[in-house]
Design a protein around this motif. Structure first.
Motif, PDB file in Angstrom:
ATOM      1  N   PHE A  55       0.847  -1.190   0.000  1.00 15.84           N
ATOM      2  CA  PHE A  55       0.000   0.000   0.000  1.00 15.84           C
ATOM      3  C   PHE A  55       0.879   1.235   0.000  1.00 15.84           C
ATOM      4  N   GLN A  56       0.478   2.213  -0.817  1.00 17.64           N
ATOM      5  CA  GLN A  56       1.171   3.490  -0.828  1.00 17.64           C
ATOM      6  C   GLN A  56       0.151   4.614  -0.865  1.00 17.64           C
TER       7      GLN A  56
ATOM      8  N   SER B  89      -5.401   1.647  -8.155  1.00 22.57           N
ATOM      9  CA  SER B  89      -4.918   3.004  -7.916  1.00 22.57           C
ATOM     10  C   SER B  89      -6.113   3.947  -7.982  1.00 22.57           C
ATOM     11  N   PHE B  90      -6.179   4.869  -7.016  1.00 24.81           N
ATOM     12  CA  PHE B  90      -7.238   5.882  -6.984  1.00 24.81           C
ATOM     13  C   PHE B  90      -6.582   7.234  -6.738  1.00 24.81           C
ATOM     14  N   SER B  91      -6.833   8.190  -7.632  1.00 24.48           N
ATOM     15  CA  SER B  91      -6.240   9.523  -7.517  1.00 24.48           C
ATOM     16  C   SER B  91      -7.332  10.584  -7.655  1.00 24.48           C
ATOM     17  N   TYR B  92      -7.176  11.643  -6.881  1.00 22.18           N
ATOM     18  CA  TYR B  92      -8.086  12.782  -7.022  1.00 22.18           C
ATOM     19  C   TYR B  92      -7.340  14.051  -6.621  1.00 22.18           C
TER      20      TYR B  92
ATOM     21  N   ASN C   5      -3.061  10.179  -3.997  1.00 23.01           N
ATOM     22  CA  ASN C   5      -3.089   8.865  -4.647  1.00 23.01           C
ATOM     23  C   ASN C   5      -3.022   7.764  -3.600  1.00 23.01           C
ATOM     24  N   LEU C   6      -3.933   6.802  -3.706  1.00 20.92           N
ATOM     25  CA  LEU C   6      -3.939   5.605  -2.879  1.00 20.92           C
ATOM     26  C   LEU C   6      -3.848   4.414  -3.819  1.00 20.92           C
TER      27      LEU C   6
END
Length: 473
Positions: free
Chosen positions: A308-309, A354-357, A335-336
């Motif tokens: 996990f990052q 990956s999830f970015s916002y 980012n997760l």
């Protein structure tokens, strides 16, 4: 008196003349043979000189080899059961002993070799890759499946509207690495190159991928990296194994110069802090004017089954519009991302995500949408809100055969003042079947589908079929 009788004097003169002619002929033959003999002697002398030079070179090579063997012997632990060697007596080493010494020389870096006369170890690696693909629609990125490069209007045959085949070796790569101990620390370097400098052509054009040096335990218990590498905002572990080099559209994948500090606080937890070059900005209607570097913070957790990052980036977006004045806005992104190994019967499959916002970080993504847009009437630069995510799943059919399924989405909230052709949304889908008969050879086929939609509703879609062969070293 008889007139036909010859006098003795005339006969003697004739005999003398014949002998003189015969002697001159013998002398000429002797001269020719002497010249030939001298030429032979000169040739043999030249061969002797060449042999002496070769013997000197071989002697020097033997001396160097003898020194290398001595260093290898010193790397082998001493066995007390063996009799001590005689002082100043050169050791006798069989070929089998030499092979064992090389194979068992201690190293924590497989594939590397020692630089003799130095504590530095080096490793050269890379691969040669051939990609052949066929597109059913217009897209201007022949070697990479960049969904933002899908043409949405005024498509032409030159852009592949009627179908197009491309064959490329652009992805082929060469990497050179070194590691050197230094007072309990370690200095490492890496330089890598490929041929993907221009994504709009299938022609290989050399580009620098990485060029950095790193020193361990140098500042507050952490390592320091200086040079060009992947952005600290990126989690390479979560990169799906697509045959398409580009990968999903929502993947943060920018490489640029930086200074990065990293410290491991626990075997499963580390922190990264970086200042990264304020380049590769994408502005609509304004020219980039760099000022402050990007600040990036990442927390990384790695256990036996889960990676996990979590990353955060803060950016100073500054550009020059019309009139020629500097305008700016603040960009940011979260980012997760990570990888989850499947349990039980599903092992060794794994799931990546990956999830970015954020706003003003679009240029970090694979699709490279705009970071900000310039409002001419208000003379301001506005960071564009962006959502990006992808998921991937890798399933192993056999120990050497696997399939990867990937889906990605990138969306931007457009402003009223943006032009109609502004980026709004892209989607990326892929599925492949990859065979690895040996660790050095990969061969596979992949089907990809992508779409792009602009602010004004213009739409484009492309199917791509790709065949890939990669041979590594």
């Amino acid at each position: 008196m008889d007139n036909n009788t010859q006098s003795p004097a005339i006969s003697a003169a004739i005999v003398f003349a014949i002998q003189a002619l015969y002697s001159q002929s013998l002398f000429a033959q002797v001269y020719v043979e002497a010249d030939q003999l001298l030429q032979v002697i000169e040739d043999q002398q030249r061969q002797l000189e060449e042999q002496e030079a070769q013997i000197q070179r071989q002697s020097a090579a033997l001396d160097a080899l003898r020194q290398q063997v001595e260093e290898l012997r010193r790397a082998i632990p001493h066995d007390p059961s063996l009799p001590p060697r005689l002082k100043n007596h050169p050791p006798e080493i069989s070929p089998s002993e030499l092979e064992v010494a090389i194979a068992e020389a201690p190293t924590d870096w497989p594939g590397s070799i020692q630089v003799f006369g130095s504590e530095t170890r080096v490793k050269i690696s890379g691969f040669a890759e051939l990609d052949a693909n066929y597109d059913t629609g217009a897209i201007v990125s022949p070697a990479e499946f960049i969904t933002s490069a899908i043409v949405t209007s005024d498509r032409t045959a030159a852009e592949g509207e009627d179908g197009q085949t491309n064959v490329s070796v652009q992805v082929s790569r060469l990497k050179f690495e070194t590691r050197t101990p230094w007072g309990g620390r370690k200095i490492s370097t890496e330089m890598a190159m490929d041929f993907l400098r221009d994504f709009t052509t299938a022609e290989p054009i050399l580009q620098l991928r990485k060029a950095y040096g790193r020193v361990s335990d140098i500042f507050v218990g952490g390592s320091l990296l200086l040079g060009q590498d992947w952005s600290t905002f990126t989690n390479l572990t979560a990169w799906p194994n697509t045959l398409d080099y580009e990968g999903p559209n929502a993947l943060p994948s920018l490489r640029h110069p930086m200074v990065r500090w990293q410290r491991v606080y626990h075997p499963t937890l580390s922190l990264q802090v970086a200042l990264e070059a304020p380049d590769e900005r994408v502005f609509e209607g304004a020219v980039e004017v760099s000022r402050w570097p990007d600040a990036v913070f990442s927390v990384i957790s790695q256990t036996d089954r889960v990676n996990f990052q979590g990353s955060f980036i803060l950016r100073d977006l500054r550009g020059s519009g019309e009139p020629q004045s500097a305008v700016s806005d603040t960009g940011w992104g979260v980012n997760l991302s990570g990888v989850i190994d499947m349990p039980g019967r599903l092992a060794p499959d794994f799931f990546s995500y990956s999830f970015s916002y954020g706003a003003g970080y679009g240029g970090l993504l694979n699709d490279f949408p705009a970071d900000a847009s310039y409002d001419f009437y208000e003379n301001r630069l506005e960071a564009i809100p962006t959502l990006a995510w992808y998921v991937g799943y890798q399933h192993w059919w056999t120990p050497c055969l696997y399939t990867v399924v990937t889906y990605g989405l990138v969306q931007q909230d457009n402003f009223d003042f943006q032009p109609g052709f502004a980026f709004r949304e892209t989607q990326y889908s892929s599925i492949n079947l990859t065979w690895t008969p040996t660790p050095q050879w990969l061969f596979g086929v992949e089907a990809l589908y992508g779409t792009r939609e602009d602010k004004d509703g213009a739409y484009g879609s492309v199917w791509r079929t790709q065949f890939t062969s990669r041979i590594s070293f």
